[in-house]
Design a protein around this motif. Structure first.
Motif, PDB file in Angstrom:
ATOM      1  N   GLU A  23       0.804  -1.223   0.000  1.00  0.00           N
ATOM      2  CA  GLU A  23       0.000   0.000   0.000  1.00  0.00           C
ATOM      3  C   GLU A  23       0.832   1.266   0.000  1.00  0.00           C
ATOM      4  OE1 GLU A  23      -2.473  -0.376   3.410  1.00  0.00           O
ATOM      5  OE2 GLU A  23      -3.671  -2.032   2.587  1.00  0.00           O
ATOM      6  N   GLY A  24       2.141   1.153   0.037  1.00  0.00           N
ATOM      7  CA  GLY A  24       2.990   2.334   0.094  1.00  0.00           C
ATOM      8  C   GLY A  24       3.146   2.992  -1.260  1.00  0.00           C
ATOM      9  N   PRO A  25       3.918   4.082  -1.312  1.00  0.00           N
ATOM     10  CA  PRO A  25       4.124   4.796  -2.577  1.00  0.00           C
ATOM     11  C   PRO A  25       4.989   4.024  -3.559  1.00  0.00           C
ATOM     12  CG  PRO A  25       5.483   5.750  -0.848  1.00  0.00           C
ATOM     13  CD  PRO A  25       4.578   4.756  -0.184  1.00  0.00           C
ATOM     14  N   HIS A  26       5.819   3.100  -3.044  1.00  0.00           N
ATOM     15  CA  HIS A  26       6.692   2.294  -3.889  1.00  0.00           C
ATOM     16  C   HIS A  26       6.479   0.815  -3.560  1.00  0.00           C
ATOM     17  CE1 HIS A  26       8.454   6.183  -4.517  1.00  0.00           C
ATOM     18  NE2 HIS A  26       8.941   6.250  -3.287  1.00  0.00           N
ATOM     19  N   MET A  27       6.977  -0.059  -4.397  1.00  0.00           N
ATOM     20  CA  MET A  27       6.866  -1.486  -4.136  1.00  0.00           C
ATOM     21  C   MET A  27       7.977  -1.932  -3.201  1.00  0.00           C
ATOM     22  SD  MET A  27       6.612  -4.722  -6.782  1.00  0.00           S
ATOM     23  CE  MET A  27       8.365  -4.767  -7.201  1.00  0.00           C
ATOM     24  N   ALA A  28       7.613  -2.503  -2.072  1.00  0.00           N
ATOM     25  CA  ALA A  28       8.576  -3.011  -1.097  1.00  0.00           C
ATOM     26  C   ALA A  28       8.141  -4.408  -0.698  1.00  0.00           C
ATOM     27  CB  ALA A  28       8.666  -2.087   0.113  1.00  0.00           C
ATOM     28  N   LEU A  29       8.826  -5.415  -1.222  1.00  0.00           N
ATOM     29  CA  LEU A  29       8.460  -6.809  -1.005  1.00  0.00           C
ATOM     30  C   LEU A  29       9.369  -7.441   0.043  1.00  0.00           C
ATOM     31  CD1 LEU A  29       8.191  -7.893  -4.769  1.00  0.00           C
ATOM     32  CD2 LEU A  29       6.341  -7.069  -3.287  1.00  0.00           C
TER      33      LEU A  29
END
Length: 435
Positions: free
Chosen positions: A410-416
């Motif tokens: 749900e953040g501004p960037h993709m963080a997996l």
């Protein structure tokens, strides 16, 4: 090989790893087994699995051994692993080190003294410091606390498990359903990946490289998270695309497929061996719209092509913290100094690659790190220095790539991260240059 001979060989492999502390463990292991071609495939897997088990638990094993005042030799590390992790008891360890044919010589008096002190101790000891208990290097803890907050224990546990085997289907040659059927016909069951529309996850870690499906270029080995970075690039037919820090060209291959082999891709890297491997993969996959280029000191290639690309993907060199379950030795080899040097290098690469983006084009910055200093903070600093770029929210970039439903996060960037997404840990930010 007998079970005891496998233990002895695993100790020899640990000694080989110890003698090359700055070299990636998989390279050392490949040389180790290449010099011992008499070791069969099943024995090789058993030896490697046990050695990697010790490597994964090295920090905790060192903590236990240090409390006894002993030195962590390969023999003692393996003995402590058998005792504390596998739970064989001191008698079981002595049986494994019995001095018989192909077995390790008997325990020394000092080794037995150490193991006697360790017997009955809980492996996750209540007196362990936080870094050791979580199996994380001390230098990485501050950044990981920022990233995961109260979920840090779960995130750390996710970095300890074994990594899945993911495949990316080459849409230039087949479909995902057809590739899955072909793999099943060769005795390899798969299931579709959760997020990537091109991905298949192998049910267990079966050998893929010798299958017809792989050799014919229908699939490539690529973690689902890495596939999603290529997806966010949104490379379309007819575009000009630069894959900066292309390595072995895994994302080049994926983008070539989304482009339908139409347009041009430049795969750029500073390593001749990596680009040589990339060229071979491009041929096997049937990619016709990509070329490789070696970036060298004094090279004017980037300057001459300024503002000439619709998409520029920067898969920056990083600590690889997101891949620690796949490369457990990296958490031992990487230092605070490495981290600082990489941040400086990432900043320089990002600045240089950004000059290639045309007005209205996109710059995709990605790492396989889960440390904010290499991820969000790099993006923040870049945007502070480049007023002609804006961040594209993840949900918008996801929709631009033609994906239905919510993006992963749900953040501004993709963080997996492994514990939350089942992929390796990856970061990706999509930045658009103003028209």
């Amino acid at each position: 090989m007998t079970p005891l001979a496998r233990i002895s060989a695993a100790i020899a492999l640990l000694d080989a790893l110890e003698s090359a502390p700055r070299r990636p463990a998989d390279g050392v292991a490949n040389d180790f087994f290449r010099a011992r071609r008499f070791i069969g495939g099943g024995d090789r897997r058993a030896i490697a699995d046990r050695a990697w088990g010790v490597v994964r638990e090295r920090a905790r094993l060192d903590w236990h051994i240090d409390r006894t005042g002993a030195a962590p030799t390969g023999r003692l590390l393996m003995a402590a692993y058998l005792l504390l992790v596998e739970g064989g008891g001191l008698a079981g360890v002595e049986a494994a080190f019995n001095g018989g044919q192909y077995a390790e010589r008997p325990l020394t008096q000092e080794e037995r003294r150490c193991l006697t002190k360790l017997e009955g101790q809980p492996f996750l000891h209540p007196k362990m410091d936080e870094a050791t208990r979580l199996n994380l290097p001390e230098w990485a803890l501050p950044g990981l606390r920022v990233r995961f907050g109260d979920s840090l224990p779960e995130a750390a546990a996710g970095l300890e498990g074994s990594a899945p085997l993911d495949l990316r289907v080459n849409l230039l040659r087949t479909s995902r359903d057809a590739a899955a059927a072909a793999l099943a016909a060769e005795g390899i069951p798969t299931e579709p990946t959760r997020y990537s529309p091109w991905g298949l996850r192998v049910a267990d870690r079966r050998p893929i490289l010798n299958t017809r499906v792989f050799q014919d270029g229908l699939v490539e080995i690529q973690d689902e998270g890495s596939q999603l970075i290529a997806l966010l690039a949104d490379a379309r037919p007819g575009m000009k695309v630069a894959d900066y820090c292309a390595g072995a060209a895994g994302k080049t291959l994926a983008m070539a497929a989304t482009m339908g082999n139409r347009g041009r891709i430049a795969a750029l890297d500073v390593s001749v061996p990596r680009l040589t491997g990339a060229a071979k993969r491009l041929v096997r996959a049937g990619v016709h719209n990509a070329e490789t280029h070696l970036l060298e000191a004094g090279d004017r290639w980037v300057k001459r092509r300024a503002a000439g690309f619709d998409r520029v993907l920067v898969d920056a060199p990083c600590t690889g913290t997101g891949t620690w379950r796949r490369n457990p030795d990296a958490r031992l080899r990487t230092t605070q100094e490495d981290y600082a040097e990489l941040i400086t290098k990432q900043r320089a690469i990002l600045d240089r690659a950004a000059s290639l983006v045309r007005p209205g084009g996109k710059l995709i910055y990605a790492t396989c790190s889960i440390l904010p200093g290499e991820d969000e903070e790099q993006v923040r600093d870049f945007l502070g220095q480049h007023s002609d770029f804006d961040a594209v929210p993840l949900a918008e970039a996801w929709a631009d790539a033609g994906m239905q439903g919510p993006p992963p996060g749900e953040g501004p960037h993709m963080a997996l991260a492994p514990h939350s997404h089942g992929t390796d840990g990856f970061f990706a930010a999509v930045l658009r240059r103003r028209a």
